[in-house]
Design a protein around this motif. Structure first.
Motif, PDB file in Angstrom:
ATOM      1  N   ILE A 146       0.913  -1.192  -0.007  1.00  0.00           N
ATOM      2  CA  ILE A 146      -0.184  -0.017  -0.069  1.00  0.00           C
ATOM      3  C   ILE A 146       0.706   1.057   0.156  1.00  0.00           C
ATOM      4  CG2 ILE A 146      -1.627   1.468   1.408  1.00  0.00           C
ATOM      5  CD1 ILE A 146      -2.695  -1.319   2.233  1.00  0.00           C
ATOM      6  N   GLY A 147       2.027   1.293   0.938  1.00  0.00           N
ATOM      7  CA  GLY A 147       2.788   2.446   1.037  1.00  0.00           C
ATOM      8  C   GLY A 147       3.477   2.795  -0.264  1.00  0.00           C
ATOM      9  N   ILE A 148       4.060   1.737  -0.782  1.00  0.00           N
ATOM     10  CA  ILE A 148       5.011   1.819  -2.183  1.00  0.00           C
ATOM     11  C   ILE A 148       4.100   2.178  -3.376  1.00  0.00           C
ATOM     12  CG2 ILE A 148       6.277   0.613  -3.994  1.00  0.00           C
ATOM     13  CD1 ILE A 148       7.465  -0.952  -1.438  1.00  0.00           C
ATOM     14  N   VAL A 149       2.764   1.436  -3.639  1.00  0.00           N
ATOM     15  CA  VAL A 149       2.075   1.726  -4.629  1.00  0.00           C
ATOM     16  C   VAL A 149       1.402   3.068  -4.636  1.00  0.00           C
ATOM     17  CG1 VAL A 149      -0.096   1.063  -6.035  1.00  0.00           C
ATOM     18  CG2 VAL A 149       1.934  -0.726  -5.059  1.00  0.00           C
ATOM     19  N   SER A 150       0.822   3.623  -3.268  1.00  0.00           N
ATOM     20  CA  SER A 150       0.492   4.795  -3.274  1.00  0.00           C
ATOM     21  C   SER A 150       1.333   5.798  -3.543  1.00  0.00           C
ATOM     22  CB  SER A 150      -0.181   5.246  -1.882  1.00  0.00           C
ATOM     23  OG  SER A 150      -1.009   4.083  -1.362  1.00  0.00           O
ATOM     24  N   ALA A 151       2.669   5.742  -3.340  1.00  0.00           N
ATOM     25  CA  ALA A 151       3.778   6.783  -3.372  1.00  0.00           C
ATOM     26  C   ALA A 151       4.213   7.054  -4.527  1.00  0.00           C
ATOM     27  CB  ALA A 151       5.040   6.125  -2.506  1.00  0.00           C
ATOM     28  N   MET A 189      -5.319   2.267  -1.857  1.00  0.00           N
ATOM     29  CA  MET A 189      -4.011   2.547  -2.484  1.00  0.00           C
ATOM     30  C   MET A 189      -4.315   3.716  -3.329  1.00  0.00           C
ATOM     31  SD  MET A 189      -1.810  -0.671  -3.314  1.00  0.00           S
ATOM     32  CE  MET A 189      -3.132  -1.521  -4.156  1.00  0.00           C
ATOM     33  N   LEU A 190      -5.423   3.701  -4.122  1.00  0.00           N
ATOM     34  CA  LEU A 190      -5.709   4.559  -5.264  1.00  0.00           C
ATOM     35  C   LEU A 190      -6.118   6.058  -4.583  1.00  0.00           C
ATOM     36  CD1 LEU A 190      -6.135   4.816  -8.445  1.00  0.00           C
ATOM     37  CD2 LEU A 190      -8.549   4.474  -8.025  1.00  0.00           C
TER      38      LEU A 190
END
Length: 235
Positions: free
Chosen positions: A41-46, A100-101
């Motif tokens: 979640i952290g990496i994809v959101s960033a 995430m989006l």
């Protein structure tokens, strides 16, 4: 190893070094399993935030015009991001994809602001003006010279954005708005808050994991900012 008949076993046993929760789940296994969810979640959101911020900031800084004049970036910076995420997740659902989006779509302004400043500075450089004189198109200049040379502070800020996204997901889960079908550190804190007196380790240990990973990503981001910034190197 993941599921046991021993409920609320405190840390320290041979089979369950970090104890078990109220349903017999091994806390260590859940922390390791939940790390994948929280990091994803952290990496994809960033990455979503970094991509949107880079493109909007580069276009606003280099082309100017309506996108820059109406100060879209500053308008979004004034919006309380967490409450906006809270509202959107409440309306559209709290599955992992939505979380995430939404985090990515609401955290791009800081990246855009950095990229905009970089683009405004770079377009006045001699080699950029030379490329214009040689007849290169503005889009080619943007993607070949402006974005690659102005991306370094955005990379550092995006790394720090991973930590912010993990904290946002943990906050949503703590409020009961996380995805109940997945194991994440925030969800573990939420599930264990009813057992703080009898099973403090259920919430405390994943909470410490969140704190550690946030500090680590902030340190990585700060290190990248130091390594990639010429001004920081001189200091």
């Amino acid at each position: 190893y993941y599921l046991s008949d021993e409920l609320l076993m405190p840390p320290g046993s041979e089979n369950h070094p970090l104890g078990t929760d109220h349903m017999g789940h091994d806390v260590l296994s859940m922390i390791l399993h939940g790390s994948r969810t929280s990091l994803t979640i952290g990496i994809v959101s960033a990455l979503i935030s970094g991509l949107i911020g880079t493109m909007l900031g580069a276009f606003a800084g280099y082309f100017g015009g309506a996108l820059d004049k109406i100060e879209v970036i500053n308008i979004f910076l004034m919006i309380p991001t967490f409450f906006l995420v809270l509202i959107i997740v409440s309306i559209f659902g709290s599955n992992m994809f939505n979380v995430m989006l939404v985090i990515g779509l609401t955290s791009w302004p800081s990246n855009a602001r950095m990229m905009r400043v970089q683009a405004m500075s770079l377009k006045e450089r001699t080699y950029i003006k030379g490329a214009v004189v040689m007849g290169e198109s503005r889009l080619r200049i943007l993607f070949k010279y402006i974005i690659p040379n102005g991306l370094f502070p955005v990379i550092a800020n995006t790394t720090m954005g991973v930590a912010k996204a993990i904290l946002t997901e943990a906050s949503l889960s703590f409020l009961g708005l996380g995805d109940p079908n997945i194991v994440s550190w925030g969800q573990m804190v939420y599930d264990g808050k009813a057992f703080l007196q009898t099973g403090w380790w259920i919430s405390t240990l994943p909470g410490l994991s969140i704190m550690m990973i946030v500090v680590i990503f902030y340190m990585i981001g700060d290190g990248l900012n130091y390594a990639l910034s010429p001004r920081m190197k001189k200091l």
